[in-house]
Write an enzyme that holds these catalytic residues in place. Sequence first.
Site, PDB file in Angstrom:
ATOM      1  N   ASP A  65       0.834  -1.200   0.000  1.00 58.09           N
ATOM      2  CA  ASP A  65       0.000   0.000   0.000  1.00 58.09           C
ATOM      3  C   ASP A  65       0.872   1.255   0.000  1.00 58.09           C
ATOM      4  O   ASP A  65       2.078   1.205   0.291  1.00 58.09           O
ATOM      5  CB  ASP A  65      -0.900  -0.038   1.246  1.00 58.09           C
ATOM      6  CG  ASP A  65      -2.199   0.728   1.062  1.00 58.09           C
ATOM      7  OD1 ASP A  65      -2.299   1.533   0.118  1.00 58.09           O
ATOM      8  OD2 ASP A  65      -3.110   0.525   1.884  1.00 58.09           O
ATOM      9  N   ASP A 102     -10.870   1.778  -2.898  1.00 54.87           N
ATOM     10  CA  ASP A 102     -11.384   1.515  -1.554  1.00 54.87           C
ATOM     11  C   ASP A 102     -12.897   1.582  -1.530  1.00 54.87           C
ATOM     12  O   ASP A 102     -13.518   1.242  -0.517  1.00 54.87           O
ATOM     13  CB  ASP A 102     -10.811   2.535  -0.556  1.00 54.87           C
ATOM     14  CG  ASP A 102      -9.448   2.111  -0.049  1.00 54.87           C
ATOM     15  OD1 ASP A 102      -9.051   0.954  -0.299  1.00 54.87           O
ATOM     16  OD2 ASP A 102      -8.776   2.929   0.597  1.00 54.87           O
TER      17      ASP A 102
END
Length: 696
Positions: A448, A516
């Site tokens: 990430d 997301d």
Amino acid sequence: MSVEFDVDHRLWLLRTRESAYAFRLDEADRVRHVHWGPPLTLEQATQITPLPNPVGSSFDEPFDDRPELATEGGAFFGVAGLSVRFADGTQAVEWAYAGHDTQDGLCVRLRDRHYPLEAELHYRVRGEAVERHTVLRNTGTEPICLLRTDSAAWTLPRRGDYRISHTAGAWSAEAGLLRENLPTGETTLTSRRGVSSHQANPWLMLDDGTATETRGEVWSTALAWSGSWRITVERSHTGRVTWTGGFGHEGVQWRLEPGETWETPVFAGLYTADGFGGASRKWHAYVRDFVQPHPEELRPVVYNSWEATGWDVDEPGQLRLAAIAAEAGAELFVVDDGWFGARTGDTAGLGDWTVNRDRFPAGLGPLVAEVHRLGMGFGLWVEPEMVNPDSELYRQHPDWVLAMAHRGRTTLRNQLVLDFGRPEVADWAYKWLHRLVADHGIDYLKWDMNRAFTEAGRPGDGDPGRVWVEHVRAVHGVLDRLRADHPALRIQACAGGGGRTDLGILARTDEIWTSDNTDAFDRVKIQHGFSQVLPAGVMAAWVTDSPNPLTGREAPLEFRFHVAMAGVLGLGGALTKWTADELRRAAELVALYKEIRPVVQHGTAYRLADPAVSPLTAVQYVLGDDVVVLFARRPHDHGRPIVTPVLQGLDPAAIYHEVGTGAVHHGAVLLAHGLPITLTGDGAASALVRLRREPR
Ligand code: GLA
């Protein structure tokens, strides 16, 4: 690869199966664009002559042909893709041709007539794409200031009008497709954030305003770079369109030291006469054949705990989820953020990559063993490029972050960016990642990156612009090393969702965390934008809870599944709260996905409807004789007509039977009228249809 050279015209021709690309040297050794479009022979290409500028004047260039990589100097007034300043202040380049070779693609060598600068323009045909990049070399004894070093410029043939397609977005709203008239003047698409970004993505398509999903000429390019970038499209007053692009954004400069070589990332382009869908299919084929490390593999069904537990990660909770995920058919279990250091929220612990013993008293070992025993691979979330100021790492190495002297250190999500361009930082990251993977038998990392760069400098360094490029190269380098050391390790690229979605990161990871935002209604549009260049086999899509934790909207379980099954299906919900019925149905749908997965992940993709226009969208995948169509209808106004999309890419003379029902369809009818599906009500509804072509 096919490279032809006409000595008399000093013209090169590159050919793909369905297109041709030509350029030449003019009398002053400037490299001039000639042709990018339908196939031509070398002889035909030599007949294309530059047109004089329609209105000759002392305020314009005499000819309206475009450079392959424009430099400042001479009567050129467009955007210089290569801008350098020599030690004495001269900021113009005059090239002399220094030869070419075709050892690895085509390399055209140039050197400045006076100053110690050499350039190589590289071209390589790969499938339907032409890959281009530039190499610069300082052969002198003084530094040269690099003001802009684009990879390539691309030029369209003259058309009556022009339209640009690209994406714009934000965190949790990635890949919003825009198709708009190209204004006269300069249009810049860019990221100044240190990643390719949620806000814009480094690809674009151009057409003359008449192309559709299924028909018409489309020219498109994509930059293989995971950091900040800039592409400037110029529609000139003479009606010509050229775009130039590369890494770094405006104002970022670099110093090329004596003897040093500077290599730009690949900027690939492809032409199609088959509309936007045709362009996408060519990109998908290119990504599979030439970019992805393991295109032959099928991506596993991942379960990820993030939406279920947030930061509340511990061994009992993860074990509970793992058991249910395995029952539901997950093949890989990923523990997200919160397993390490003092990371119990986003304010502390980032950078301290040791297992949190309060949460995992015996380390990760028991959980990994149990996940493996359940027949799943084990994956872990990491964010190697970042640090919370409240961490042991930052207390020990406050100088390891991007920073500027006498300036604040802006935190975003309470974190700072580690300066990966420093060898000791990249080395530290490589070492702990290597140890983590080796010690725990980790099969998969979710890598990430959760904030944009600010104060992107390195105090005391005389060439601070380098951090923008060195950071990305170092991230790529650590990924490459890790993969080389752990050939079975698979990696998901994530930057707060799809903030680092580009061909550069895809060359060293296996899939992308698309967004997301897992709300299936929004996902339809996000996936539509994502699919313009990238294939379904790298587009990770989880089914999560209803109501969706981010948007609060409710969607039926099947709808959520059908939308996610159009990519790499995963599960991300709080499965402990799902009913027995929901879990049973989920397991059935996961099993079904495993059956259709080769077609979705490796097949040819057709977008049957545009979600910006139609509440009913459908995507179709074809692999050999197998066809999968996934319909998703979002809630719509009562009584309004809805068009049933027709199928594409089928054999009109063939018979297709529907798997499950046995219904028989003629290819010609499916191509003319579509599938006779009925979706009741006005709310969310979906369907999955599998067809198989019958042998003749
Ligand atoms: C980012 C990712 C999410 C999740 C969180 C964890 O936002 O995109 O999927 O991993 O970080 O902090």
